[in-house]
Write an enzyme that holds these catalytic residues in place. Sequence first.
Site, PDB file in Angstrom:
ATOM      1  N   LYS A 232      25.972  -5.238  58.398  1.00 29.79           N
ATOM      2  CA  LYS A 232      26.036  -6.518  58.122  1.00 29.79           C
ATOM      3  C   LYS A 232      27.349  -7.229  58.162  1.00 29.79           C
ATOM      4  CE  LYS A 232      21.496  -6.589  56.206  1.00 29.79           C
ATOM      5  NZ  LYS A 232      20.489  -6.991  55.101  1.00 29.79           N
ATOM      6  N   ARG A 267      18.614   1.382  53.816  1.00 32.20           N
ATOM      7  CA  ARG A 267      18.239   1.254  55.064  1.00 32.20           C
ATOM      8  C   ARG A 267      19.380   1.369  56.154  1.00 32.20           C
ATOM      9  NH1 ARG A 267      16.968  -3.604  58.239  1.00 32.20           N
ATOM     10  NH2 ARG A 267      15.056  -3.553  59.456  1.00 32.20           N
TER      11      ARG A 267
END
Length: 288
Positions: A232, A267
């Site tokens: 991210k 994740r």
Amino acid sequence: MRTHRLTFRFPVPGGERVGGAWEVAWQGCRVMGILNATPDSFSDGGRHYALQSALETAKHMQRAGVFMLDIGGESTRPGSEPVDTATELDRILPVIHALKDAGILLSVDTMKPEVAYAALNAGAHLINDVTGLRNPEMLRVCADAGAAACIMHMQGEPRTMQHNPAYGDVVAEVHGFLREQGAKAVSDGVPSVILDPGIGFGKTKEHNLALLRGTRALTLGDHPVLIAASRKRLIDYLASVPEAADRDPGSLAIHLHAARQGAALVRAHAAAEHVQALRVQDALMAEG
């Protein structure tokens, strides 16, 4: 090391019959591998768009020891445009059908109750809803199917969520939302929930850091916690890594921190690398 549990009202891989339900239990932190069947995901768009490529990646992650696969047919990157139900189903259903007997838990990353319903009927086990089961119909689909659900916090929607997100106390507000939604889901018939603070979903760098530093407080509750920071933008802000595909080292650093704070799942795109790193960390932290 804490034991985590998920409950389903139908047979699932690795589950044991407990009364009228099936329970999956594990210790420590395990890996949810990302399988994006989309052409436009922010770091691996198109890589798993072809069915054969998706299946090869899934098998590789399974052999590496990934706990579950998270299959997505609609990108939720900042600024992404929604896709229609038919398109999303065309992307994910062939993958679910091909993997339903592979002996691994299958999660489906969707915001649409219609997609969740079809995915569960096709053989998926868990619904990962970035809108946090705010839609009563999504909650009903999971409850009626007896499927576990992942409840994520997001401020706004993918197209606009990074436009000046604001909180009074981000940790208190996000944790409060997750606990409230988790309790509501269980009371309304969802057999089990996972809580995800939604790193990067309507949060600034400072908000994300506060939530990551506050992971321990969320993990002390009744439900397993998922941290999903893989590749991210936060990692670019912290370590100057503009290309998403180059952010796996930063992803590992965040996720190892989350595991030490009690997270039950992380994740990840680089799923095999995460399995290896978590195993090594577990060994280092084990009492001699």
